[in-house]
Design a protein around this motif. Structure first.
Motif, mmCIF file in Angstrom:
data_model
loop_
_atom_site.group_PDB
_atom_site.id
_atom_site.type_symbol
_atom_site.label_atom_id
_atom_site.label_comp_id
_atom_site.label_asym_id
_atom_site.label_seq_id
_atom_site.Cartn_x
_atom_site.Cartn_y
_atom_site.Cartn_z
ATOM 1 N N VAL A 13 0.857 -1.187 0.000
ATOM 2 C CA VAL A 13 0.000 0.000 0.000
ATOM 3 C C VAL A 13 0.891 1.234 0.000
ATOM 4 N N LEU A 14 0.606 2.171 -0.908
ATOM 5 C CA LEU A 14 1.432 3.362 -1.076
ATOM 6 C C LEU A 14 0.689 4.615 -0.618
ATOM 7 N N ASP A 15 1.383 5.469 0.126
ATOM 8 C CA ASP A 15 0.806 6.741 0.556
ATOM 9 C C ASP A 15 0.774 7.708 -0.619
ATOM 10 N N THR A 16 -0.299 8.480 -0.730
ATOM 11 C CA THR A 16 -0.439 9.406 -1.857
ATOM 12 C C THR A 16 0.591 10.532 -1.823
ATOM 13 N N LYS A 17 1.266 10.728 -0.703
ATOM 14 C CA LYS A 17 2.306 11.749 -0.608
ATOM 15 C C LYS A 17 3.648 11.272 -1.174
ATOM 16 N N LEU A 18 3.743 10.007 -1.507
ATOM 17 C CA LEU A 18 4.997 9.437 -2.004
ATOM 18 C C LEU A 18 5.284 9.922 -3.420
ATOM 19 N N GLU A 19 6.591 10.158 -3.714
ATOM 20 C CA GLU A 19 6.975 10.553 -5.065
ATOM 21 C C GLU A 19 6.800 9.367 -6.020
ATOM 22 N N VAL A 20 6.474 9.680 -7.282
ATOM 23 C CA VAL A 20 6.207 8.650 -8.286
ATOM 24 C C VAL A 20 7.416 7.737 -8.476
ATOM 25 N N LYS A 21 8.620 8.302 -8.544
ATOM 26 C CA LYS A 21 9.811 7.487 -8.786
ATOM 27 C C LYS A 21 10.030 6.475 -7.659
ATOM 28 N N LYS A 22 9.797 6.910 -6.420
ATOM 29 C CA LYS A 22 9.953 5.981 -5.293
ATOM 30 C C LYS A 22 8.863 4.903 -5.329
ATOM 31 N N ALA A 23 7.663 5.304 -5.742
ATOM 32 C CA ALA A 23 6.572 4.335 -5.831
ATOM 33 C C ALA A 23 6.877 3.270 -6.876
ATOM 34 N N LEU A 24 7.416 3.694 -8.028
ATOM 35 C CA LEU A 24 7.750 2.742 -9.079
ATOM 36 C C LEU A 24 8.870 1.806 -8.638
ATOM 37 N N VAL B 128 2.755 -4.682 -10.436
ATOM 38 C CA VAL B 128 2.582 -3.566 -11.370
ATOM 39 C C VAL B 128 1.449 -2.639 -10.937
ATOM 40 N N SER B 129 0.914 -2.850 -9.742
ATOM 41 C CA SER B 129 -0.129 -1.973 -9.226
ATOM 42 C C SER B 129 -0.140 -2.075 -7.706
ATOM 43 N N ALA B 130 -0.759 -1.074 -7.082
ATOM 44 C CA ALA B 130 -0.845 -1.084 -5.617
ATOM 45 C C ALA B 130 -1.955 -0.143 -5.165
ATOM 46 N N PRO B 131 -2.640 -0.456 -4.058
ATOM 47 C CA PRO B 131 -3.634 0.462 -3.490
ATOM 48 C C PRO B 131 -2.962 1.733 -2.979
ATOM 49 N N LEU B 132 -3.689 2.832 -3.071
ATOM 50 C CA LEU B 132 -3.213 4.117 -2.553
ATOM 51 C C LEU B 132 -3.953 4.446 -1.255
ATOM 52 N N TRP B 133 -3.224 5.113 -0.357
ATOM 53 C CA TRP B 133 -3.788 5.448 0.945
ATOM 54 C C TRP B 133 -3.602 6.935 1.220
ATOM 55 N N ASN B 134 -4.698 7.601 1.561
ATOM 56 C CA ASN B 134 -4.654 9.013 1.936
ATOM 57 C C ASN B 134 -4.503 9.084 3.450
ATOM 58 N N SER B 135 -3.285 9.409 3.902
ATOM 59 C CA SER B 135 -3.004 9.397 5.342
ATOM 60 C C SER B 135 -3.692 10.540 6.072
ATOM 61 N N GLU B 136 -4.002 11.642 5.362
ATOM 62 C CA GLU B 136 -4.681 12.766 6.004
ATOM 63 C C GLU B 136 -6.138 12.413 6.294
ATOM 64 N N GLN B 137 -6.804 11.774 5.320
ATOM 65 C CA GLN B 137 -8.195 11.384 5.497
ATOM 66 C C GLN B 137 -8.337 9.984 6.082
ATOM 67 N N ARG B 138 -7.201 9.277 6.175
ATOM 68 C CA ARG B 138 -7.169 7.906 6.713
ATOM 69 C C ARG B 138 -8.175 7.021 5.972
ATOM 70 N N SER B 139 -8.010 7.035 4.624
ATOM 71 C CA SER B 139 -8.957 6.290 3.804
ATOM 72 C C SER B 139 -8.295 5.802 2.516
ATOM 73 N N PHE B 140 -8.911 4.817 1.918
ATOM 74 C CA PHE B 140 -8.494 4.278 0.628
ATOM 75 C C PHE B 140 -8.640 5.350 -0.446
ATOM 76 N N ALA B 141 -7.637 5.465 -1.336
ATOM 77 C CA ALA B 141 -7.624 6.548 -2.323
ATOM 78 C C ALA B 141 -7.472 6.037 -3.748
ATOM 79 N N GLY B 142 -7.868 4.806 -4.018
ATOM 80 C CA GLY B 142 -7.779 4.289 -5.376
ATOM 81 C C GLY B 142 -6.575 3.390 -5.568
ATOM 82 N N MET B 143 -6.237 3.168 -6.834
ATOM 83 C CA MET B 143 -5.136 2.279 -7.189
ATOM 84 C C MET B 143 -4.114 3.009 -8.047
ATOM 85 N N LEU B 144 -2.834 2.673 -7.836
ATOM 86 C CA LEU B 144 -1.781 3.094 -8.760
ATOM 87 C C LEU B 144 -1.578 1.944 -9.737
#
Length: 367
Positions: free
Chosen positions: A53-64, A73-89
């Motif tokens: 699970v990747l935080d939405t604040k993470l840089e794209v290069k680090k996520a890749l 080749v994919s991972a769920p995104l997490w919004n740590s501010e709202q503490r909720s699921f934020a879609g998929m990368l």
């Protein structure tokens, strides 16, 4: 001396396999669908597994780098501010990012510098600027019937479906895992002995997309390329048509390779944007040696054969090619069609029209 009475052993009964007909094929499908209604999405997963699970604040290069390091080749995104699921990368997000920088920035050096600071939370803004539909953000509880998860995958044209539960102590959403089309079909292939009854040919069942030549495109409606096609032209096909692979053909239409969206991930990770101007021949020469190759089949192969293959090895799509002497005047290995996991799942579930009429997203074709 009296002769001892003989005892004759009972003759073993000879039992021929049941005759395979359209009716036996349909009965096998009904049994598989009944099986799926009695199982949950949770049943698909092994006893031990992990989810990235990747935080939405993470840089794209680090996520890749994280995706490649973990072989996904994919991972769920997490919004740590709202503490909720934020879609998929997904790889589609990276394709959009490449297109955006290719069209808007003045040089590859500027693009490389921009991506250094680009964060995952900004990907949706890129989609709006490119006027592409946002990816589906639906999810399902892991204890819901597996059949319902299948229907949701088909309805949203998605290749993966996040499984969300609630944390008992906080009440916050919790990402349990991600159900993919491949994992789901492999579960069916391993656990449903009824697949042996799916004996009818793939082409007869109309599973997949098949060539219907026009004056402008001899392989219509399939996107294709040659060794001299540029990487960016193929990237544009990925985004415009919502596909994840393009067959590479020689002058006779024989399939010689496959260029996939995952081949493009490294461009962003290492900042090699100049590679977008390379031709496919040059790009394939830099491909990782562990590429599994192109999986091909014939339109005469049965659905049972295809599912058995999925049960044994990781397959995301099959390229349908002509067999020896299959078509008069044809050529062995010539492109006939493409079969994706979406096509197979849609047929097995029996909802061939469920996703029709909805906007096709970049997740529609596997892949």
């Amino acid at each position: 001396m009296r002769r001892r009475g003989s005892t004759r052993r009972p003759r073993a009964s000879s039992q021929l396999p049941p005759q395979q007909t359209q009716e036996t094929h349909e009965l096998a499908l009904q049994s598989i669908r009944l099986f799926l209604r009695g199982r949950s999405s949770y049943d698909v997963f092994p006893l031990s597994s992990r989810v990235i699970v990747l935080d939405t604040k993470l840089e794209v290069k680090k996520a890749l780098a994280c995706l490649l390091h973990n072989g996904v080749v994919s991972a769920p995104l997490w919004n740590s501010e709202q503490r909720s699921f934020a879609g998929m990368l997904t790889v589609s997000d990276i394709i959009h990012l490449i297109q955006y920088y290719y069209f808007t920035l003045s040089s590859y050096d500027v693009a490389a510098a921009e991506v250094e600071e680009f964060r995952l939370e900004s990907l949706r803004e890129i989609e709006r600027k490119l006027n592409v539909p946002p990816p589906p953000t639906l999810s399902i509880h892991p204890m819901q019937p597996l059949y319902e998860a299948c229907r949701m995958l088909i309805r949203t044209h998605a290749r993966r479906l996040p499984l969300l539960d609630a944390d008992n102590s906080t009440g916050d959403e919790a990402v349990i895992s991600v159900l993919t089309q491949y994992r789901l079909l492999k579960f069916i292939a391993i656990n449903c002995k009824e697949i042996t009854g799916l004996h009818l040919p793939l082409r007869m069942l109309n599973i997949g997309t098949y060539v219907n030549a026009t004056a402008e495109n001899p392989y219509h409606p399939i996107c294709w390329a040659t060794m001299s096609t540029t990487v960016f032209d193929v990237v544009h096909m990925f985004s415009e048509r919502g596909i994840s692979a393009v067959p590479i053909l020689d002058k006779d239409g024989v399939v010689i390779d496959l260029y996939e969206t995952v081949d493009v991930i490294t461009l962003v990770r290492v900042g090699a944007y100049h590679s977008l101007d390379f031709d496919i021949s040059s790009a394939l020469s830099q491909r990782s040696p562990d590429f599994p190759g192109v999986v091909v089949c014939s339109g005469n192969d049965s659905l049972a054969t295809l599912l058995a293959l999925i049960g044994k090895r990781r397959v995301h799509r099959l390229v349908v090619v002509e067999g020896e002497g299959e078509v008069e005047g044809g050529r062995k290995g010539r492109l006939v069609g493409i079969i994706t996991l979406s096509d197979v799942l849609r047929y097995v579930i029996g909802e061939t029209g469920l996703g029709d009429g909805l906007p096709v997203t970049e997740e529609d074709v596997d892949g």
